[in-house]
Design an enzyme around this catalytic site. Sequence first.
Site, PDB file in Angstrom:
ATOM      1  N   ASP A  48      59.152  52.121  64.534  1.00 53.76           N
ATOM      2  CA  ASP A  48      59.841  51.881  63.262  1.00 53.76           C
ATOM      3  C   ASP A  48      59.044  52.582  62.171  1.00 53.76           C
ATOM      4  OD1 ASP A  48      61.082  50.275  60.953  1.00 53.76           O
ATOM      5  OD2 ASP A  48      61.971  49.259  62.677  1.00 53.76           O
TER       6      ASP A  48
ATOM      7  N   HIS B  48      60.491  48.316  56.092  1.00 58.31           N
ATOM      8  CA  HIS B  48      61.346  47.959  57.230  1.00 58.31           C
ATOM      9  C   HIS B  48      60.543  47.540  58.452  1.00 58.31           C
ATOM     10  CE1 HIS B  48      64.422  48.712  60.440  1.00 58.31           C
ATOM     11  NE2 HIS B  48      65.256  48.306  59.509  1.00 58.31           N
TER      12      HIS B  48
ATOM     13  N   SER C 134      69.191  45.668  62.536  1.00 58.11           N
ATOM     14  CA  SER C 134      67.730  45.809  62.585  1.00 58.11           C
ATOM     15  C   SER C 134      67.035  44.454  62.628  1.00 58.11           C
ATOM     16  CB  SER C 134      67.221  46.561  61.352  1.00 58.11           C
ATOM     17  OG  SER C 134      67.335  47.937  61.484  1.00 58.11           O
TER      18      SER C 134
END
Length: 503
Positions: free
Chosen positions: A131, A173, A326
Amino acid sequence: MVGAASAAPGNGGGPDRREYIVGVSATEDDPKGYVKQHLKGNEEVLSSNETLNTTVVGLPENAAEPAHENFRERQKRADAVKYVEENVRLTAQLAPNDPQYGDQYADQQVNAPDAWEETFGDANVTIGVVDQGVKYDHPDLDGNMDDAVSNYGRDFVDDDGDPYPDALSDEYHGTHVSGIAAAETDNGEGVTGIGNSSVLSGRALSERGSGSTSDIADAVTWAADQGADVINLSLGGGGYTDTMKNAVSYATDKGALVVAAAGNDGRNSVSYPAAYSECLGVSALDPDETLASYSNYGNEIELAAPGTNVLSTWTDDGYEKISGTSMATPVVAGVAGLTLAQYDLTNAELRDHLKATAVDVGLSTEKQGSGRVDAGVAVTTDPESGGGGGGGGGGSGGSTSTSVTGSLSDYSDGDCLRYAFEYGDPSKVVLDLDGPSDADFDLYANTGVDACPTTSDYDYRSWTTDSQETISIDGPDVSTDLHALVDSYSGSGEYTLTITEYE
């Protein structure tokens, strides 16, 4: 909501480069050197992955299209080149004593408190988060980072050993995803993760939220080599690529369970990499357990999990709520890690167990797969008992295997094999090819077609750059025998094909 964007070419070579991934057969032990022999003009080797036998080549962005076509055709004509594909970008798919536990709902929705009666998790279980970088000094993450690796991971965007985010205000994120799966649980701080697994950070997305196919594939193979038990891919976009398919196949063969986000386009089309058979595809639910409006769905979905307004760790050392497939994906990855803390399972057994213990929330299989993942049932149900939560499609029964050996003499040789199903309605059939290390054999399969596949006409294919191939087929069509083709792309030698059927 962090959403999937359309794939676009280009990566670390900068905006003035357009990049291609060249896959080279394992019969060449120096893929980078082999590709260099076939370059001209301003074509430049940028990087290589010796595990996947791939090399990334950059061409000037302002080069005319005929120059790109000439490059692609020239590479394809080289004997040992298996494929040439553009290096497209993928994007991020966005009762313990922890004081903000009451503001969370995802943990309660998947019944994590029931699981915590048995275990809070095990630091020996590793979840690889491919990620953006992870803020590994966050006070609710620092105790659950994998300290067996320097700086708890690796940066594939900047090609260095520190995966810490480059821009904390933009690059949140990976930190949020990591907290969902494994923020410190029962530590008197902030929020809870699903369990106390160790997080291994593979930074493959930049602060802009996107990353190239080659960087992501490199991070996946690296995480697998580090021994990650679960690999979380909260990313997607673009279509099928041989490079990413081979990367998740490699990780699966190394024993990792690869969990991937369905995508955030709100349509009946699961994004890659979740759509690969090697990946466990995850859709997102709203708090009322309906399918989130943004969540993709389709036949490749295997589990659903809460993904809307999920509270987790943030790069300001605080906590924020965001939504997306996600967020649903690390819920499943966290439950997988928690289950491994309780039971010693292979990745295939773990995958089947999570599906067998999922809870039916009343959606179609295209939207929920086997059901909503349930930590409580997964941890408190002995996999050997065959019990489950009624989700269906879990494949937790018996299995039967058949092996056949053979040999191929050269690149023009291939064997067609026919297999009669033993179960009337198997949940899955897996074909594993083990071929010679100094050759390049490929595997093809047909189901529901009473004919042998060919290298150009097939239902399923495993086409890596070596001779270790796997095809996994969920709910195979048993109206005809299964047909498999073992084909030599290059080289000769003996092989073993094992076919395993699951009830």
